[in-house]
Each structure stands twice: as structure tokens, then as C-alpha cells.
Design a protein around this motif. Structure first.
Motif, PDB file in Angstrom:
ATOM      1  N   LEU A 199      -1.868  54.268  34.699  1.00 38.11           N
ATOM      2  CA  LEU A 199      -2.638  53.780  35.851  1.00 38.11           C
ATOM      3  C   LEU A 199      -3.456  54.890  36.501  1.00 38.11           C
ATOM      4  O   LEU A 199      -4.624  54.668  36.861  1.00 38.11           O
ATOM      5  CB  LEU A 199      -1.709  53.133  36.873  1.00 38.11           C
ATOM      6  N   GLU A 200      -2.862  56.072  36.647  1.00 39.39           N
ATOM      7  CA  GLU A 200      -3.611  57.187  37.230  1.00 39.39           C
ATOM      8  C   GLU A 200      -4.785  57.586  36.340  1.00 39.39           C
ATOM      9  O   GLU A 200      -5.873  57.883  36.824  1.00 39.39           O
ATOM     10  CB  GLU A 200      -2.708  58.406  37.473  1.00 39.39           C
ATOM     11  N   THR A 201      -4.557  57.586  35.048  1.00 44.51           N
ATOM     12  CA  THR A 201      -5.622  57.927  34.106  1.00 44.51           C
ATOM     13  C   THR A 201      -6.756  56.906  34.182  1.00 44.51           C
ATOM     14  O   THR A 201      -7.937  57.271  34.192  1.00 44.51           O
ATOM     15  CB  THR A 201      -5.065  57.998  32.669  1.00 44.51           C
ATOM     16  N   ALA A 202      -6.413  55.641  34.267  1.00 43.55           N
ATOM     17  CA  ALA A 202      -7.426  54.587  34.366  1.00 43.55           C
ATOM     18  C   ALA A 202      -8.235  54.719  35.657  1.00 43.55           C
ATOM     19  O   ALA A 202      -9.467  54.558  35.652  1.00 43.55           O
ATOM     20  CB  ALA A 202      -6.770  53.218  34.296  1.00 43.55           C
ATOM     21  N   GLU A 203      -7.555  55.025  36.761  1.00 44.02           N
ATOM     22  CA  GLU A 203      -8.261  55.214  38.033  1.00 44.02           C
ATOM     23  C   GLU A 203      -9.224  56.397  37.965  1.00 44.02           C
ATOM     24  O   GLU A 203     -10.343  56.328  38.454  1.00 44.02           O
ATOM     25  CB  GLU A 203      -7.265  55.427  39.169  1.00 44.02           C
ATOM     26  N   ARG A 204      -8.767  57.490  37.342  1.00 48.33           N
ATOM     27  CA  ARG A 204      -9.617  58.679  37.215  1.00 48.33           C
ATOM     28  C   ARG A 204     -10.846  58.367  36.356  1.00 48.33           C
ATOM     29  O   ARG A 204     -11.968  58.751  36.697  1.00 48.33           O
ATOM     30  CB  ARG A 204      -8.815  59.833  36.600  1.00 48.33           C
ATOM     31  N   ILE A 205     -10.666  57.624  35.281  1.00 49.78           N
ATOM     32  CA  ILE A 205     -11.792  57.247  34.425  1.00 49.78           C
ATOM     33  C   ILE A 205     -12.765  56.349  35.190  1.00 49.78           C
ATOM     34  O   ILE A 205     -13.986  56.516  35.097  1.00 49.78           O
ATOM     35  CB  ILE A 205     -11.288  56.568  33.136  1.00 49.78           C
ATOM     36  N   ASP A 206     -12.228  55.388  35.962  1.00 52.80           N
ATOM     37  CA  ASP A 206     -13.082  54.508  36.759  1.00 52.80           C
ATOM     38  C   ASP A 206     -13.925  55.303  37.755  1.00 52.80           C
ATOM     39  O   ASP A 206     -15.120  55.045  37.927  1.00 52.80           O
ATOM     40  CB  ASP A 206     -12.249  53.467  37.517  1.00 52.80           C
ATOM     41  N   LYS A 207     -13.316  56.299  38.415  1.00 48.47           N
ATOM     42  CA  LYS A 207     -14.062  57.128  39.365  1.00 48.47           C
ATOM     43  C   LYS A 207     -15.155  57.921  38.668  1.00 48.47           C
ATOM     44  O   LYS A 207     -16.267  58.044  39.172  1.00 48.47           O
ATOM     45  CB  LYS A 207     -13.116  58.077  40.111  1.00 48.47           C
ATOM     46  N   LEU A 208     -14.834  58.458  37.495  1.00 50.68           N
ATOM     47  CA  LEU A 208     -15.844  59.197  36.733  1.00 50.68           C
ATOM     48  C   LEU A 208     -17.000  58.295  36.327  1.00 50.68           C
ATOM     49  O   LEU A 208     -18.173  58.683  36.407  1.00 50.68           O
ATOM     50  CB  LEU A 208     -15.215  59.841  35.488  1.00 50.68           C
ATOM     51  N   LEU A 209     -16.693  57.092  35.892  1.00 51.04           N
ATOM     52  CA  LEU A 209     -17.752  56.148  35.504  1.00 51.04           C
ATOM     53  C   LEU A 209     -18.587  55.730  36.711  1.00 51.04           C
ATOM     54  O   LEU A 209     -19.800  55.581  36.601  1.00 51.04           O
ATOM     55  CB  LEU A 209     -17.129  54.920  34.832  1.00 51.04           C
ATOM     56  N   ASP A 210     -17.938  55.535  37.866  1.00 51.66           N
ATOM     57  CA  ASP A 210     -18.679  55.196  39.080  1.00 51.66           C
ATOM     58  C   ASP A 210     -19.628  56.320  39.464  1.00 51.66           C
ATOM     59  O   ASP A 210     -20.769  56.068  39.881  1.00 51.66           O
ATOM     60  CB  ASP A 210     -17.717  54.928  40.243  1.00 51.66           C
ATOM     61  N   ASN A 211     -19.196  57.572  39.308  1.00 49.91           N
ATOM     62  CA  ASN A 211     -20.069  58.711  39.621  1.00 49.91           C
ATOM     63  C   ASN A 211     -21.246  58.810  38.672  1.00 49.91           C
ATOM     64  O   ASN A 211     -22.325  59.209  39.073  1.00 49.91           O
ATOM     65  CB  ASN A 211     -19.264  60.022  39.589  1.00 49.91           C
ATOM     66  N   LEU A 212     -21.058  58.416  37.426  1.00 49.48           N
ATOM     67  CA  LEU A 212     -22.154  58.432  36.462  1.00 49.48           C
ATOM     68  C   LEU A 212     -23.212  57.406  36.818  1.00 49.48           C
ATOM     69  O   LEU A 212     -24.415  57.654  36.669  1.00 49.48           O
ATOM     70  CB  LEU A 212     -21.641  58.157  35.035  1.00 49.48           C
ATOM     71  N   GLU A 213     -22.790  56.252  37.292  1.00 55.04           N
ATOM     72  CA  GLU A 213     -23.725  55.183  37.641  1.00 55.04           C
ATOM     73  C   GLU A 213     -24.578  55.557  38.849  1.00 55.04           C
ATOM     74  O   GLU A 213     -25.729  55.171  38.952  1.00 55.04           O
ATOM     75  CB  GLU A 213     -22.965  53.891  37.916  1.00 55.04           C
ATOM     76  N   VAL A 214     -24.027  56.331  39.778  1.00 55.37           N
ATOM     77  CA  VAL A 214     -24.749  56.720  40.982  1.00 55.37           C
ATOM     78  C   VAL A 214     -25.885  57.694  40.654  1.00 55.37           C
ATOM     79  O   VAL A 214     -26.960  57.619  41.202  1.00 55.37           O
ATOM     80  CB  VAL A 214     -23.776  57.340  42.021  1.00 55.37           C
ATOM     81  N   GLU A 215     -25.612  58.602  39.736  1.00 52.12           N
ATOM     82  CA  GLU A 215     -26.604  59.640  39.430  1.00 52.12           C
ATOM     83  C   GLU A 215     -27.698  59.087  38.641  1.00 52.12           C
ATOM     84  O   GLU A 215     -28.472  58.597  38.272  1.00 52.12           O
ATOM     85  CB  GLU A 215     -25.944  60.760  38.637  1.00 52.12           C
TER      86      GLU A 215
END
Length: 118
Positions: free
Chosen positions: A102-118
Motif C-alpha cells: 500500500l505504501e509503495t502504491a501511494e508513493r507511485i501515485d504521488k509520483l505519477l500525479d507530479n508528472l501530470e502537473v509538469e
């Protein structure tokens, strides 16, 4: 001569049975233990010719080291209770291992969200 049929699912069945019984033991016998009350068993794998079963758990408690230490302390008691509930000649050793999926999935989701913003 007939060839002896091997049951390749036996390990999975034993692991699943152990997971279910240990979850019942944790819910029943250790429900008042603050460290163990928030544990969910999320998987089990049998190893070593069914000599031991690794039980994967998730805990809502932030201090995973304390939870793991407590599980290590009560493993012998849990295994004794497990032997009483299983109708098998041999009861596998059990080992608890934290599952951080679950922690790994959350970290991946945050990384993907940051990619979409840039």
C-alpha cells in the motif's frame, strides 16, 4: 503401474488455511493488544516442503518495528493455538513479514500525479 498423483495446490491450501486460522487467533486472543489489534493478514506462502509458512501482514500502526517485535514475541503462542485448531500431524512454523504494497502504491501515485502537473 499407476503413477502417484501429486497435488501441486497443497502448499497454497495449507498456507491459506494457516492464514485464516492465524487471523482468527489474532482477532480472538490478541484483540486487547494495541500493537496487534490493527493487523490484517494479506497473504501467505508455504515454503520448505510445507515446513513453514510466511504470513504477510499490514498494520495501521506507524511503528512497524514494534509490531514486528511483538509478533515475534507471540509467534510461539500463536503456533501452539494453531496446532490445536489444525487437524494435521505436523503444523508448519510461521513467520510474519510486513507487506508494504500500500505504501509503495501511494508513493507511485504521488509520483505519477507530479508528472501530470509538469
Amino acid at each position: 503401474m499407476m503413477k502417484k498423483r501429486t497435488d501441486s495446490n497443497r502448499g497454497a491450501r495449507i498456507a491459506s488455511k494457516v492464514q485464516t486460522l492465524v487471523a482468527e487467533i489474532l482477532r480472538g486472543d490478541f484483540s486487547d493488544d494495541d500493537l496487534l489489534a490493527g493487523i490484517s493478514l494479506v497473504g501467505a506462502v508455504a515454503h520448505g516442503g510445507l515446513q513453514f509458512v510466511r504470513l504477510f501482514y499490514y498494520s495501521r500502526n506507524e511503528n512497524i518495528n514494534a509490531v514486528q517485535k511483538r509478533l515475534d514475541e507471540v509467534t510461539k503462542t500463536i503456533r501452539f493455538e494453531l496446532a490445536a485448531r489444525m487437524n494435521q500431524k505436523y503444523v508448519p512454523d510461521i513467520r510474519f513479514e510486513y507487506d508494504n504494497t500500500l505504501e509503495t502504491a501511494e508513493r507511485i501515485d504521488k509520483l505519477l500525479d507530479n508528472l501530470e502537473v509538469e
